[in-house]
Motif scaffolding. Structure first.
Motif, mmCIF file in Angstrom:
data_model
loop_
_atom_site.group_PDB
_atom_site.id
_atom_site.type_symbol
_atom_site.label_atom_id
_atom_site.label_comp_id
_atom_site.label_asym_id
_atom_site.label_seq_id
_atom_site.Cartn_x
_atom_site.Cartn_y
_atom_site.Cartn_z
ATOM 1 N N LYS A 242 7.454 6.808 -7.790
ATOM 2 C CA LYS A 242 6.156 6.686 -8.497
ATOM 3 C C LYS A 242 5.799 5.244 -8.826
ATOM 4 C CE LYS A 242 5.274 11.052 -10.793
ATOM 5 N NZ LYS A 242 6.204 11.817 -11.592
ATOM 6 N N GLN A 243 6.838 4.406 -9.029
ATOM 7 C CA GLN A 243 6.564 3.044 -9.461
ATOM 8 C C GLN A 243 6.034 2.139 -8.343
ATOM 9 O OE1 GLN A 243 11.173 2.712 -9.656
ATOM 10 N NE2 GLN A 243 10.378 0.736 -10.303
ATOM 11 N N VAL A 244 6.059 2.606 -7.081
ATOM 12 C CA VAL A 244 5.543 1.793 -5.973
ATOM 13 C C VAL A 244 4.042 2.017 -5.819
ATOM 14 C CG1 VAL A 244 5.586 1.425 -3.472
ATOM 15 C CG2 VAL A 244 7.727 1.744 -4.714
ATOM 16 N N VAL A 245 3.299 0.913 -5.785
ATOM 17 C CA VAL A 245 1.861 0.978 -5.522
ATOM 18 C C VAL A 245 1.617 0.371 -4.148
ATOM 19 C CG1 VAL A 245 -0.442 0.263 -6.283
ATOM 20 C CG2 VAL A 245 1.351 0.716 -7.979
ATOM 21 N N PRO A 246 1.414 1.193 -3.108
ATOM 22 C CA PRO A 246 1.160 0.626 -1.787
ATOM 23 C C PRO A 246 -0.235 0.009 -1.729
ATOM 24 C CG PRO A 246 1.711 2.983 -1.663
ATOM 25 C CD PRO A 246 1.394 2.663 -3.093
ATOM 26 N N VAL A 247 -0.325 -1.173 -1.162
ATOM 27 C CA VAL A 247 -1.616 -1.856 -1.033
ATOM 28 C C VAL A 247 -1.762 -2.281 0.420
ATOM 29 C CG1 VAL A 247 -3.025 -3.816 -1.793
ATOM 30 C CG2 VAL A 247 -1.413 -2.745 -3.397
ATOM 31 N N GLN A 248 -2.779 -1.756 1.099
ATOM 32 C CA GLN A 248 -3.004 -2.152 2.489
ATOM 33 C C GLN A 248 -4.036 -3.273 2.506
ATOM 34 O OE1 GLN A 248 -3.665 1.149 5.116
ATOM 35 N NE2 GLN A 248 -3.579 -0.130 6.949
ATOM 36 N N LEU A 249 -3.615 -4.414 3.039
ATOM 37 C CA LEU A 249 -4.420 -5.636 2.911
ATOM 38 C C LEU A 249 -4.114 -6.526 4.109
ATOM 39 C CD1 LEU A 249 -5.962 -7.164 0.467
ATOM 40 C CD2 LEU A 249 -3.775 -8.245 0.062
ATOM 41 N N ASP A 250 -5.110 -7.265 4.579
ATOM 42 C CA ASP A 250 -4.848 -8.270 5.611
ATOM 43 C C ASP A 250 -4.186 -9.458 4.909
ATOM 44 O OD1 ASP A 250 -4.776 -10.213 7.490
ATOM 45 O OD2 ASP A 250 -6.909 -10.096 8.040
ATOM 46 N N THR A 251 -2.870 -9.531 5.019
ATOM 47 C CA THR A 251 -2.094 -10.481 4.199
ATOM 48 C C THR A 251 -2.342 -11.944 4.563
ATOM 49 O OG1 THR A 251 -0.249 -10.085 5.691
ATOM 50 C CG2 THR A 251 -0.234 -8.886 3.604
ATOM 51 N N GLY A 252 -3.073 -12.177 5.661
ATOM 52 C CA GLY A 252 -3.383 -13.557 6.045
ATOM 53 C C GLY A 252 -4.843 -13.913 5.798
ATOM 54 N N ASN A 253 -5.583 -13.048 5.129
ATOM 55 C CA ASN A 253 -7.016 -13.277 4.883
ATOM 56 C C ASN A 253 -7.181 -13.798 3.451
ATOM 57 O OD1 ASN A 253 -9.689 -12.857 3.968
ATOM 58 N ND2 ASN A 253 -10.047 -11.393 5.627
ATOM 59 N N GLU A 254 -7.506 -15.078 3.326
ATOM 60 C CA GLU A 254 -7.536 -15.707 2.006
ATOM 61 C C GLU A 254 -8.508 -15.008 1.058
ATOM 62 O OE1 GLU A 254 -7.996 -19.958 1.946
ATOM 63 O OE2 GLU A 254 -7.740 -20.007 -0.233
#
Ligand SMILES: NC(=O)c1ccc[n+]([C@@H]2O[C@H](COP(=O)([O-])OP(=O)(O)OC[C@H]3O[C@@H](n4cnc5c(N)ncnc54)[C@H](OP(=O)(O)O)[C@@H]3O)[C@@H](O)[C@H]2O)c1
Length: 238
Positions: free
Chosen positions: A43-55
């Motif tokens: 439960k403590q994990v919050v998945p975040v889908q994000l373009d990790t190279g997009n400033e």
């Protein structure tokens, strides 16, 4: 406590996420990845889908975190590439290409650098850490073997970025230790083609290197920052 893992879709990223969950059972662990998160999801994990190279995308997400009152105690950025559909490590000068070098620098240097840049205002004002996954081959003074031009130079540039940022962090986020971490040779997609000559006892599981990293983080001290350090807790010469 809020913890952030960037590149949480990789082997070490997943293991670091798991290790933080086990170590700090009441922490919220933000698992940021370009892909949908496939690791264990307590439960403590919050998945975040994000373009990790997009400033802009990073900036917007961090701003939303701040608006909710979220500041981070520990951050680990695992982003890195050694081989993929764009690059293969170079054996000789003739293998070097501008496009491959650009790809290595984008993934290994620029992506973590953007996070180091943007996170300076998003860390708690107390004991905290920001780790980037580096590699021993990024050491300029300890380079006997040569080869792997793009990977080596992009990791050396990452180390220099962190060393430079540490001067500013010492003023602006003075409780945060900056760590360039060499995880050892770890069984993952990244190392798979290069494992043949590695002794079995020197091929670590992602879980092992993650637990070593957590110990290093817990013993880190901002007055000794930045660290370039390996899985055994030994300093590596820059
Ligand atoms: N495995 C080893 O033996 C070893 C040794 C020394 C150093 N390292 C370093 O440890 C780190 C993690 O490696 P790993 O073994 O866990 O490899 P991995 O499973 O292949 O994970 C690679 C990571 O890099 C991210 N990534 C890959 N390509 C990317 C791109 N084009 N743009 C943005 N992000 C990208 C992925 O993030 P997503 O979650 O977004 O997919 C993933 O988290 C790397 O920095 C590597 O250089 C590994």
């Amino acid at each position: 406590m809020n913890i952030l893992v960037v590149g949480a879709g990789g082997a070490i990223g997943r293991a670091v996420t798991d290790a933080f969950c086990q170590r700090y059972s009441s922490a919220v662990v933000y698992a940021v990845s370009r892909r949908a998160y496939t690791g264990a999801k307590p439960k403590q994990v919050v998945p975040v889908q994000l373009d990790t190279g997009n400033e802009q995308a990073i900036h917007d997400w961090l701003s939303a975190c701040k608006a909710e009152g979220t500041a981070f105690t520990h951050v680990v950025c695992t982003t890195g590439v050694l081989h993929d559909s764009n690059v293969v490590p170079e054996k000789r000068l003739e293998d070097v290409s501008a496009s491959a070098m650009q790809h290595y620098f984008t993934v290994n240097t620029l992506v973590p650098a953007l996070w180091v840049k943007l996170l300076v205002n998003h860390l708690v004002q107390g004991p905290s850490s920001l780790t980037v996954l580096s590699a021993r081959v990024g050491s300029i003074s300890d380079n006997q073997l040569g080869g792997w031009y793009g990977y080596r130079t992009s990791k050396a540039a990452l180390n220099m970025f962190v060393k430079t940022a540490a001067v500013e962090y010492a003023r602006r986020a003075k409780h945060t230790s900056l760590i360039c971490y060499h995880p050892g040779t770890v069984d993952s997609a990244l190392s798979k083609p290069f494992q043949r000559n590695v002794k079995p006892e020197k091929l670590f599981t992602p879980a092992y290197t993650a637990s070593q990293l957590l110990q290093i983080i817990e013993h880190s001290n901002p007055t000794e920052s930045p660290y370039f350090i390996d899985w055994a807790g030994k300093s590596i010469s820059w």
